[in-house]
Structure formats: C-alpha cells, structure tokens
Write a protein that holds these residues in place. Sequence first.
Motif, PDB file in Angstrom:
ATOM      1  N   TYR A 140      15.244  39.750  49.701  1.00  0.00           N
ATOM      2  CA  TYR A 140      13.872  39.690  50.192  1.00  0.00           C
ATOM      3  C   TYR A 140      13.079  40.915  49.775  1.00  0.00           C
ATOM      4  CZ  TYR A 140      16.563  42.533  53.367  1.00  0.00           C
ATOM      5  OH  TYR A 140      17.422  43.470  53.861  1.00  0.00           O
ATOM      6  N   PRO A 186      11.303  43.975  47.208  1.00  0.00           N
ATOM      7  CA  PRO A 186      10.184  43.925  46.266  1.00  0.00           C
ATOM      8  C   PRO A 186      10.642  43.630  44.843  1.00  0.00           C
ATOM      9  CG  PRO A 186      10.738  46.199  46.742  1.00  0.00           C
ATOM     10  CD  PRO A 186      11.591  45.353  47.664  1.00  0.00           C
ATOM     11  N   TYR A 187       9.741  42.993  44.075  1.00  0.00           N
ATOM     12  CA  TYR A 187       9.992  42.753  42.664  1.00  0.00           C
ATOM     13  C   TYR A 187       9.566  44.015  41.907  1.00  0.00           C
ATOM     14  CZ  TYR A 187      10.041  37.826  44.150  1.00  0.00           C
ATOM     15  OH  TYR A 187      10.323  36.641  44.778  1.00  0.00           O
ATOM     16  N   ASP A 188      10.521  44.800  41.439  1.00  0.00           N
ATOM     17  CA  ASP A 188      10.138  46.074  40.857  1.00  0.00           C
ATOM     18  C   ASP A 188      10.056  46.078  39.331  1.00  0.00           C
ATOM     19  OD1 ASP A 188      13.308  47.918  41.344  1.00  0.00           O
ATOM     20  OD2 ASP A 188      12.883  45.921  40.533  1.00  0.00           O
ATOM     21  N   TRP A 218       9.296  43.212  36.062  1.00  0.00           N
ATOM     22  CA  TRP A 218       8.892  41.850  35.742  1.00  0.00           C
ATOM     23  C   TRP A 218       8.999  41.597  34.238  1.00  0.00           C
ATOM     24  CZ3 TRP A 218       5.945  38.430  39.205  1.00  0.00           C
ATOM     25  CH2 TRP A 218       5.797  38.951  40.516  1.00  0.00           C
ATOM     26  N   TYR A 263       8.669  44.553  55.491  1.00  0.00           N
ATOM     27  CA  TYR A 263       9.023  44.147  54.134  1.00  0.00           C
ATOM     28  C   TYR A 263       7.789  43.632  53.396  1.00  0.00           C
ATOM     29  CZ  TYR A 263      13.807  44.449  55.887  1.00  0.00           C
ATOM     30  OH  TYR A 263      14.978  44.877  56.446  1.00  0.00           O
ATOM     31  N   SER A 283       5.037  44.098  50.478  1.00  0.00           N
ATOM     32  CA  SER A 283       4.832  44.749  49.183  1.00  0.00           C
ATOM     33  C   SER A 283       3.484  44.325  48.610  1.00  0.00           C
ATOM     34  CB  SER A 283       5.963  44.422  48.204  1.00  0.00           C
ATOM     35  OG  SER A 283       6.192  43.029  48.133  1.00  0.00           O
ATOM     36  N   TYR A 313       1.143  44.033  44.853  1.00  0.00           N
ATOM     37  CA  TYR A 313       1.222  43.930  43.401  1.00  0.00           C
ATOM     38  C   TYR A 313      -0.168  43.938  42.793  1.00  0.00           C
ATOM     39  CZ  TYR A 313       5.880  42.531  44.695  1.00  0.00           C
ATOM     40  OH  TYR A 313       7.144  42.512  45.246  1.00  0.00           O
ATOM     41  N   LEU A 352       4.400  46.248  40.672  1.00  0.00           N
ATOM     42  CA  LEU A 352       4.638  46.686  42.042  1.00  0.00           C
ATOM     43  C   LEU A 352       3.895  47.993  42.309  1.00  0.00           C
ATOM     44  CD1 LEU A 352       6.228  46.355  44.734  1.00  0.00           C
ATOM     45  CD2 LEU A 352       8.059  47.714  43.674  1.00  0.00           C
ATOM     46  N   TYR A 408       5.807  49.145  48.382  1.00  0.00           N
ATOM     47  CA  TYR A 408       6.864  48.324  48.954  1.00  0.00           C
ATOM     48  C   TYR A 408       7.227  48.846  50.348  1.00  0.00           C
ATOM     49  CZ  TYR A 408      10.166  52.033  47.613  1.00  0.00           C
ATOM     50  OH  TYR A 408      10.818  53.233  47.477  1.00  0.00           O
ATOM     51  N   ASP A 409       7.831  47.975  51.132  1.00  0.00           N
ATOM     52  CA  ASP A 409       8.192  48.323  52.513  1.00  0.00           C
ATOM     53  C   ASP A 409       7.011  48.952  53.253  1.00  0.00           C
ATOM     54  OD1 ASP A 409      11.667  49.266  51.759  1.00  0.00           O
ATOM     55  OD2 ASP A 409      10.621  47.343  51.779  1.00  0.00           O
ATOM     56  N   TYR A 469       8.520  39.202  53.492  1.00  0.00           N
ATOM     57  CA  TYR A 469       9.615  38.380  53.992  1.00  0.00           C
ATOM     58  C   TYR A 469       9.081  37.619  55.204  1.00  0.00           C
ATOM     59  CZ  TYR A 469      13.676  37.159  56.808  1.00  0.00           C
ATOM     60  OH  TYR A 469      14.580  36.478  57.581  1.00  0.00           O
TER      61      TYR A 469
END
Lengths: 121, 111
Positions: free
Chosen positions: A105, A107-109, A111, B34, B36, B38, B48, B51-52, B93
């Motif tokens: 679950y 983050p997409y770090d 791509w 959770y 994030s 973009y 990104l 995050y968190d 999430y």
Amino acid sequence: QLQLQESGPGLVKPSETLSLTCTVSGGSISSSRYYWGWIRQPPGKGLEWIGSIYYSGSTYYNPSLKSRVTISVDTSKNQFSLKVRSVTAADTAVYYCARISSGWYGPYDYWGQGTLVTVSS
Amino acid sequence: QSALTQPASVSGSPGQSITISCTGTSSDVGGYNYVSWYQQHPGKAPKLMIYDVTNRPSGVSNRFSGSKSGNTASLTISGLQAEDEADYYCSSYTSSSTLRVFGTGTKVTVL
C-alpha cells in the motif's frame, strides 16, 4: 539508477487480452523491500490503481478489475507482467508500471514512462 | 469506493503559496497516514512528491510540503514557480474493498 520500462502491443481488439511486461533495470525485483504495481490513466482522465505484486508472487488487485486481471512476476528476467482479459474501449489508457516502497500500500516511488494501449477493432 | 475529492484547478502567481486539498473519509485519509502526492507534467509519468502524509523523497524541493487534518490531506507549494505548473494527484490506502484510491486530480496553473 532504477529504471522501469513497459512493453507490449499498442493496439488490442475488443474482447481480446491485453498483455504488458515491465522490465526492471538497475535493481532487483527480488528485493524484499519492495512491491511492484500497475496503474493506468485513460486519455484526459485520472489515475486508476490496477494491482500490485511481491517477488514471491503475492498479489493485490483492484476489486473493480479483479475478475479480468492477472499480474505475474518472473524473477529470472527481472520482469513483472499484466494481463487484462475481455477488453473493451473503456480499457484504452496509458499503462504505467511502478515500484512500491514500504509495503503493497506504499507510495509509488519509481515509474516507467508509460505505454498507450488502444482497444479498437 | 469513490475517488478522493480534489479541486479541479488551483492557480497562483510566481512566488505565492498555494494549497491543494484531498478529501476522503475515515476509511482512508482520516484513518491512516498513508497519503501520497504525485506531480504529473503533460505526457509524462507521475512523480512522487510527498509520502506518508508529510515526508518528502530525496531530491524533491522543500517548497513542497504535506499535512493532514481529519479526513482532508493537503499539499502546499510555496514560492510557486513556472515549473510547478502540472497536474497533482493524491492517493491513499483504504480499508474499504478498493484497497487503494487516487484523488480526482488538480490542475495547477502559474499565472
């Protein structure tokens, strides 16, 4: 530097199966720290999560696509793949592969650049 | 599970600060850290930025910051620059059957 690259047909006929592969370079897909995922974006629209996979083969899918989607991993080739069955025009989208940190679950770090798949006869 | 709600567009002048909201529920944004964010430039893959909720990846400008209050997360861009003009998406999430959800997206325009 980690790199991800999507590959596969850019045109798929309705009712057929869409198949894409993501090749990972600059790092191991077998790392216990990461999951790997697929995301798609229809032209002019937002992002949609498709699913995620661990190097062991453990998977998580978007329930809205689960009946038609399979994600698999080939650690020997450092690749993971996506299959979407019985496609329609609604599956036309740019498909991205990505690395996920900190659990499925997370983050997409990283791509891939994305690949446009058009569903049309 | 519906997408998280973001404003369609936000604009600001160079040097100003702007904030993008991302509203969900207690099953996603409000219940977990959770979230994030973009950034996506036209024809490019998302990148990104946060995050968190509050953490910035290495290499991301400290002009970008994240926060959360209740069921709403926020991305603030300070000292707005022309290069910040892009689409921005939040993600979280969720404990619902959807498992993961993206926001509707916000187009940031630098005037």
